[in-house]
Design an enzyme around this catalytic site. Structure first.
Site, PDB file in Angstrom:
ATOM      1  N   GLU A  88       0.785  -1.225   0.000  1.00 46.05           N
ATOM      2  CA  GLU A  88       0.000   0.000   0.000  1.00 46.05           C
ATOM      3  C   GLU A  88       0.818   1.276   0.000  1.00 46.05           C
ATOM      4  O   GLU A  88       0.288   2.356  -0.200  1.00 46.05           O
ATOM      5  CB  GLU A  88      -0.993   0.008   1.164  1.00 46.05           C
ATOM      6  CG  GLU A  88      -0.354   0.007   2.541  1.00 46.05           C
ATOM      7  CD  GLU A  88      -0.432  -1.351   3.208  1.00 46.05           C
ATOM      8  OE1 GLU A  88      -0.374  -2.357   2.483  1.00 46.05           O
ATOM      9  OE2 GLU A  88      -0.561  -1.391   4.448  1.00 46.05           O
ATOM     10  N   ASN A  89       2.146   1.160   0.234  1.00 46.52           N
ATOM     11  CA  ASN A  89       2.961   2.360   0.140  1.00 46.52           C
ATOM     12  C   ASN A  89       3.273   2.740  -1.310  1.00 46.52           C
ATOM     13  O   ASN A  89       3.917   3.755  -1.533  1.00 46.52           O
ATOM     14  CB  ASN A  89       4.262   2.208   0.952  1.00 46.52           C
ATOM     15  CG  ASN A  89       5.075   1.019   0.522  1.00 46.52           C
ATOM     16  OD1 ASN A  89       4.521  -0.057   0.293  1.00 46.52           O
ATOM     17  ND2 ASN A  89       6.372   1.181   0.415  1.00 46.52           N
TER      18      ASN A  89
END
Lengths: 233, 219, 233, 219
Positions: free
Chosen positions: D47-48
């Site tokens: 998700e980064n």
């Protein structure tokens, strides 16, 4: 790598049916999915609800679907370049919903990213706001707009890879990125289809996760609507 | 004498300041780019997804993938960028564009504007106009003072469907430069050779006329 | 071209004052504006409200501001790597607002693009939803979240040009793009600053219109939080 | 015998299907990548801001600008892409990720999950977990059946602050594979050598036990 490549335009458009809601990338005739539109004309599907910033011109782009009366409803921001469009709208043959351009883009993007609704100032105090919730934030009035829902999105990109990663070119980008993944099935046609790994991962405009099917378009006319030039001195 | 469209554009160009990002509408506003001083830094934004627009291309160098909001072929300058429609209207909605110049069919003295629809006659759509007028802090309308029937386009209130409410700050017509104030249309300047009476005769809304109304200058 | 280049970090941070709300790009220690953070420590401004996904580690990143007690309130999604942070939070010396990571990103992006509020499913049914409007769209519950407001945004990009156009690298992109233009003044530090015209206009991640000031950072430590490797065979 | 963390990961890997985009949480879920069959096409999302994550880098090839959500140095595979946090959570919220695997402190028999906070003791924050569990259609929890104090982490209702409501579909623990149903925790499989009685003893919520509970297999 999850392979999104399909072998033919027929495979790319599998599942298209009468009555569906479809998004089309492009601004004017710039960056429109020419191959997909032509195939929809060939297939003869009808009663379509089309979401697109414009409706093409009489003999190109979405104008081709209009000619064949395949469009039941058009959702667009500007439709001034198309005489047949105006005729079908004024006679009531076709339903038209006009949406401010930024709202159109954001309603697509919201569908893409799972936001069901957002507030925007565009259209506050106009007939666009009729029936919509109005709310004041920090002294300014906004209206609530909802994400679109569509069955298919037809996208034109410049380059794409087998994983579905996309790069657009110049102002042919326009509505295309925000429509990727905004429909149940996103179909992309590209000018150049390359193997996964050929594109710089840092320079992908739209990751392949938003794409279900990708293929290389056969030919591109890329018609220019307003050829405006400087005379050479 | 009343201004030509080019002269309206030329007068508006004086409102463009150093460091401005400017969105130009279709028609007269597009011409403004030709008259902006070249000793100031200005970037033109087109809502279809380009910042740093340059002049039209040389003959034969048109790129179908490179157009402006009026669908005209364009070029870009050093420092330009392309982006999608969502981010483009993000710039507009987020008030990152410093000045918006657009045309109108009617402007009311409270700043309302109508420029997208004549019911049952002309329905082209609002394009980006509703986003622009609802978001911009600084909006200048470029238009003729009267319509083809000779009727004033500056009204007490708009008769056509609105594009936006209370948003116009300034109007430059072929007759005058006008500011929207709480009390009505304030006449700031008049076109060279045009009298205050001629402006009054061509205006349907409430006019506020200072003791001195200087003639416009263009540079 | 509108020139955004400033000549020193002091000029870049001009106007910074006690009590301001500031956004910081970065995820963990990856892509954080190292030079700006160090300068804020030097300046000694205090009572800051910091919006950042994480709070650094004890001796790097925002941890440096924590050490000096310069932070009054922290808005973040995950703060687990910082003992001093936990101490100040549990003793109540510092106020903390925890926000789901996607909501944090979208509240920044909303500030950037002029959307005052949007609906998201994240946090529905949890304490995050307390005091927030809940609404059902198509059978699913969402909560209303508002855009952030900030005085400064501190951004780290890989390359930038004098016009303020930015390109990020790898996962150092993270929160940086959505924070550009989400504050009154956006300050960007880059590893490489080039003249306008040097970057491909088609490959700009953030156009210069979202940037007020840009400068080349002096040095970058780029500390790695979890060095995880495969042993060579 | 109860499963090791590696075996839990190995069992979960069987749930990963051809063509899946998968988000792996920190801890046991990260290990799942090691056990996915190599004859199917799977892409891992972090998700980064990366899709198409590969294995950890070779020693000396770590890039500080290339990490996963656990802040570990990583590599990418052909077809990878980088993007910003806003688009990354767009993928998650927009339900483009097919499978989410994450850890938990507690799971309730109605599918509620708690994994981000122990009031007054541990407050690390939810990170992306609330976005993930509120959005994903297909969530598998990977965890030990009991906590360090030996108490069941499968409960009638959660005692800790919730991360999400009614969202967990399946749980793989060191003792069993369990499906969340309207009537409670349905035991689908048991760890090799673990009896149904042992699972019952370790579970606080309502268990539904079919006549036959087969032992897990791992490939």
């Amino acid at each position: 790598m999850i392979n999104k490549r399909v072998n033919s335009i027929q495979e790319a458009l599998e599942g298209v049916q009468d009555g569906m809601t479809m998004m089309f990338g492009g601004f004017g005739l710039c960056g429109i999915p020419e191959n997909c539109i032509n195939e929809l004309v060939t297939m003869g599907v009808k009663d379509l609800c089309c979401i697109s910033n414009n409706a093409g011109v009489d003999d190109f782009g979405l104008g081709l679907l209009l000619q064949k009366r395949q469009i039941r409803k058009m959702i667009a921001s500007y439709v001034g370049e198309n005489a047949e469009f105006e005729r079908q709208m004024l006679t009531g043959e076709m339903e038209v919903e006009l949406v401010p351009q930024g709202t159109l883009a954001e309603r697509c993007r919201s569908a893409q990213v799972g936001i069901p609704a957002f507030f925007t100032p565009a259209g506050y105090g106009t007939e666009i706001a009729q029936g919509k919730e109005v709310r004041n934030f920090n002294g300014k009035n906004y209206i609530l707009e909802e994400a679109f829902k569509a069955d298919f999105a037809f996208i034109k990109a410049w380059k794409g890879d087998h994983a579905g990663n996309l790069i657009f070119k110049g102002t042919a980008r326009n509505f295309n990125p925000a429509m990727c993944g905004a429909a149940t099935i996103t179909v992309v046609e590209v000018e150049e289809l390359v193997p996964a790994g050929s594109l710089d991962p840092n320079q992908i405009h739209i990751p392949g996760i938003f794409v279900q099917r990708i293929f290389q378009g056969k030919t591109y006319e890329k018609r220019i609507e307003q050829r405006t030039v400087r005379k050479r001195p | 004498m009343a201004l030509s469209k080019e002269q309206i554009a030329q007068r508006i160009a004086k409102e463009v300041k150093d460091g401005y990002y400017v969105n130009l509408g279709i028609g007269i506003p597009t011409l403004v780019a030709n008259y902006v001083r070249d000793d100031i830094a200005v970037e033109f934004q087109s809502e279809n997804g380009v910042l740093g627009m340059g002049p039209f291309p040389w003959e034969g160098e048109e790129d179908p993938d490179l157009i402006n909001a009026g669908k005209q072929t364009i070029t870009t300058l050093a420092g330009a960028s392309f982006f999608d429609s969502s981010l483009s209207f993000g710039m507009i909605r987020g008030q990152h564009v410093d000045l918006t110049i657009l045309g109108a069919m009617e402007v009311a003295q409270n700043g309302d504007i109508a420029n997208w629809k004549i019911p049952e006659k002309m329905v082209k759509g609002m394009g980006g106009a509703m986003d622009l007028v609802s978001s911009a802090e600084n909006i200048i309308v470029a238009m003729m003072h009267t319509n083809r029937a000779g009727e004033s386009k500056l009204l007490e209130s708009c008769s056509l469907p609105l594009t936006g409410v209370g948003c116009v700050k300034k109007i430059v017509t072929n007759l005058a430069v006008i500011e929207i104030t709480d009390k009505g249309f304030l006449v700031l300047e008049r076109a060279p050779g045009i009298s205050v009476k001629e402006i009054e005769a061509a205006t349907a809304g409430t006019l506020i006329i200072p003791n001195e109304v200087p003639e416009m200058t263009f540079s």
